[in-house]
Motif scaffolding. Sequence first.
Motif, PDB file in Angstrom:
ATOM      1  N   UNK A   1      -1.673  12.939  -0.313  1.00  0.00           N
ATOM      2  CA  UNK A   1      -1.058  13.380   0.400  1.00  0.00           C
ATOM      3  C   UNK A   1      -1.603  15.499   0.075  1.00  0.00           C
ATOM      4  N   UNK A   2      -1.933  15.823   0.567  1.00  0.00           N
ATOM      5  CA  UNK A   2      -2.140  17.445  -0.505  1.00  0.00           C
ATOM      6  C   UNK A   2      -1.329  18.284   0.037  1.00  0.00           C
ATOM      7  N   UNK A   3      -0.534  19.362  -0.805  1.00  0.00           N
ATOM      8  CA  UNK A   3       0.594  20.421  -0.301  1.00  0.00           C
ATOM      9  C   UNK A   3      -0.742  22.130  -0.109  1.00  0.00           C
ATOM     10  N   UNK A   4      -1.072  22.462   0.629  1.00  0.00           N
ATOM     11  CA  UNK A   4      -1.599  23.589   0.479  1.00  0.00           C
ATOM     12  C   UNK A   4      -0.994  25.008   1.007  1.00  0.00           C
ATOM     13  N   UNK A   5      -0.003  24.746   1.935  1.00  0.00           N
ATOM     14  CA  UNK A   5       0.252  26.395   2.785  1.00  0.00           C
ATOM     15  C   UNK A   5       0.727  26.620   2.181  1.00  0.00           C
ATOM     16  N   UNK A   6       1.398  26.464   0.814  1.00  0.00           N
ATOM     17  CA  UNK A   6       2.423  27.688  -0.334  1.00  0.00           C
ATOM     18  C   UNK A   6       0.867  28.219  -1.529  1.00  0.00           C
ATOM     19  N   UNK A   7       0.093  27.977  -1.176  1.00  0.00           N
ATOM     20  CA  UNK A   7      -0.570  28.265  -2.173  1.00  0.00           C
ATOM     21  C   UNK A   7      -0.854  29.966  -2.301  1.00  0.00           C
ATOM     22  N   UNK A   8      -0.333  30.109  -3.664  1.00  0.00           N
ATOM     23  CA  UNK A   8      -1.153  31.692  -4.014  1.00  0.00           C
ATOM     24  C   UNK A   8      -2.273  31.945  -3.915  1.00  0.00           C
ATOM     25  N   UNK A   9      -2.451  32.708  -2.667  1.00  0.00           N
ATOM     26  CA  UNK A   9      -3.977  33.127  -2.934  1.00  0.00           C
ATOM     27  C   UNK A   9      -5.017  32.396  -1.289  1.00  0.00           C
ATOM     28  N   UNK A  10      -4.294  31.590  -0.910  1.00  0.00           N
ATOM     29  CA  UNK A  10      -4.724  31.686   0.287  1.00  0.00           C
ATOM     30  C   UNK A  10      -4.711  32.499   0.543  1.00  0.00           C
ATOM     31  N   UNK A  11      -4.938  32.950   1.191  1.00  0.00           N
ATOM     32  CA  UNK A  11      -4.931  34.464   2.370  1.00  0.00           C
ATOM     33  C   UNK A  11      -5.914  34.541   1.845  1.00  0.00           C
ATOM     34  N   UNK A  12      -6.457  35.018   0.691  1.00  0.00           N
ATOM     35  CA  UNK A  12      -8.292  35.578   0.598  1.00  0.00           C
ATOM     36  C   UNK A  12      -8.923  35.249   0.918  1.00  0.00           C
ATOM     37  N   UNK A  13      -9.012  33.439   0.740  1.00  0.00           N
ATOM     38  CA  UNK A  13      -9.542  32.643   1.402  1.00  0.00           C
ATOM     39  C   UNK A  13     -10.890  32.575   2.933  1.00  0.00           C
TER      40      UNK A  13
ATOM     41  N   UNK B   1       1.038  -0.851  -0.007  1.00  0.00           N
ATOM     42  CA  UNK B   1       0.073   0.065   0.027  1.00  0.00           C
ATOM     43  C   UNK B   1       1.031   1.235  -0.114  1.00  0.00           C
ATOM     44  N   UNK B   2       1.978   1.604   0.355  1.00  0.00           N
ATOM     45  CA  UNK B   2       2.548   2.264   0.504  1.00  0.00           C
ATOM     46  C   UNK B   2       3.792   2.729  -0.700  1.00  0.00           C
ATOM     47  N   UNK B   3       3.411   1.447  -2.012  1.00  0.00           N
ATOM     48  CA  UNK B   3       4.649   1.906  -3.218  1.00  0.00           C
ATOM     49  C   UNK B   3       4.007   2.628  -4.073  1.00  0.00           C
ATOM     50  N   UNK B   4       2.398   3.201  -4.033  1.00  0.00           N
ATOM     51  CA  UNK B   4       2.110   4.002  -4.987  1.00  0.00           C
ATOM     52  C   UNK B   4       1.929   5.518  -3.958  1.00  0.00           C
ATOM     53  N   UNK B   5       2.000   6.503  -4.215  1.00  0.00           N
ATOM     54  CA  UNK B   5       2.016   7.729  -3.653  1.00  0.00           C
ATOM     55  C   UNK B   5       1.255   9.283  -5.234  1.00  0.00           C
ATOM     56  N   UNK B   6       0.566   8.967  -3.842  1.00  0.00           N
ATOM     57  CA  UNK B   6      -0.066  10.703  -5.485  1.00  0.00           C
ATOM     58  C   UNK B   6      -0.018  12.285  -4.534  1.00  0.00           C
ATOM     59  N   UNK B   7       0.650  12.960  -5.100  1.00  0.00           N
ATOM     60  CA  UNK B   7       0.768  14.372  -4.651  1.00  0.00           C
ATOM     61  C   UNK B   7       0.136  15.276  -4.720  1.00  0.00           C
ATOM     62  N   UNK B   8      -1.021  16.237  -4.227  1.00  0.00           N
ATOM     63  CA  UNK B   8      -1.140  16.905  -4.981  1.00  0.00           C
ATOM     64  C   UNK B   8      -1.228  18.505  -4.247  1.00  0.00           C
ATOM     65  N   UNK B   9      -0.147  19.300  -4.821  1.00  0.00           N
ATOM     66  CA  UNK B   9       0.405  20.726  -4.872  1.00  0.00           C
ATOM     67  C   UNK B   9      -0.487  21.828  -5.409  1.00  0.00           C
ATOM     68  N   UNK B  10      -1.111  22.285  -4.530  1.00  0.00           N
ATOM     69  CA  UNK B  10      -1.954  23.444  -4.588  1.00  0.00           C
ATOM     70  C   UNK B  10      -1.149  24.198  -4.721  1.00  0.00           C
ATOM     71  N   UNK B  11      -1.081  24.677  -5.561  1.00  0.00           N
ATOM     72  CA  UNK B  11      -0.247  26.178  -6.181  1.00  0.00           C
ATOM     73  C   UNK B  11      -0.414  27.600  -6.299  1.00  0.00           C
ATOM     74  N   UNK B  12      -1.611  27.493  -6.764  1.00  0.00           N
ATOM     75  CA  UNK B  12      -2.770  29.093  -6.626  1.00  0.00           C
ATOM     76  C   UNK B  12      -4.496  28.395  -6.921  1.00  0.00           C
ATOM     77  N   UNK B  13      -4.812  29.351  -5.338  1.00  0.00           N
ATOM     78  CA  UNK B  13      -6.433  29.751  -5.896  1.00  0.00           C
ATOM     79  C   UNK B  13      -6.900  30.892  -6.080  1.00  0.00           C
TER      80      UNK B  13
END
Length: 296
Positions: A139-151, A20-32
């Motif tokens: 895994x979802x990386x979102x903290x560095x997304x551009x525009x997140x401060x406007x949400x 189960x740990x051999x495949x991984x998906x990362x969604x990196x939120x670049x901009x909202x």
Amino acid sequence: MRLYTILLLFVILGCSRNNQDNFSLVLEIKKVNSENNTSTVNFILTNKSNNSIVSEEWDMYWSQMSGSFDNKSLPNGIRYESINGDYKKLSFKNFKLEKNSSIEFEFTMNGILERIIFGPIGVFIRDDSNNITYDVNTKINWKEAEGIEKLDLPNSITRYEQNKSTKHLHGNMVGHIVPTPKTIEKLDGKFEIRDTLVLKLPEENLVEYEEEIFMYFEKVENFLDIKNVLYTSGGEPPNIEVINLSDRSDDIQRDGYILNIYEGIIQIKVIDKSGLSHALTSLLQLFMNAKNEGSN
């Protein structure tokens, strides 16, 4: 022999879980972009297993994701599809995912993942040509997304402020769900809830309604510390009176009721046992509200 069987089972389960740990998906939120409700996302699917996916076509599935892939933004050979509502599918054609390799691209997502739990759930890869299924960690990386401060995202402070006035009710205090009354008319005056209430039943329905009445008595006494007694001739005058109308009454249909709360007495008009049950549940809820609000 029994020890051998247990050890063999442990080895099989251990190997299956490691896969189960051999495949991984990362969604990196670049901009909202809150104005058009879209997100720019970097997609990284990595294979760290000892197996390679070299089939001409294979698919990745998941469920319950808030947002959809914009097919116009996907690379040639990759297509997004929604199946049966919340079930999603990403098809890969002429894409190999060999061991120790990754597939990476940037795409536009219709929607914004306002919370991590809104991301993909239960992700797996299906290689039909070889009849193999692989679980995929996400895994979802979102903290560095551009525009997140406007949400205007909820946090612990805003959630507390929104819910601090909520009153806790014990599960036993939640009664049956009763249909919303067709009409509600507010009368002047108030009914005083006493420590002991006297309920009067029509004599011809005493046996038929007895079960519902005593269930109501028990709930009111347990939850509200109000004692109820049945009216007897020559005793205290009733505070609550049940009136049984004929089956031909134009005022009430089957399962229905009329609940009149006057200054000195409560009248319950019904034509059957089911209507009485609904009426008593409504009355119990009104008593609960009065107690919680400190009113009569």
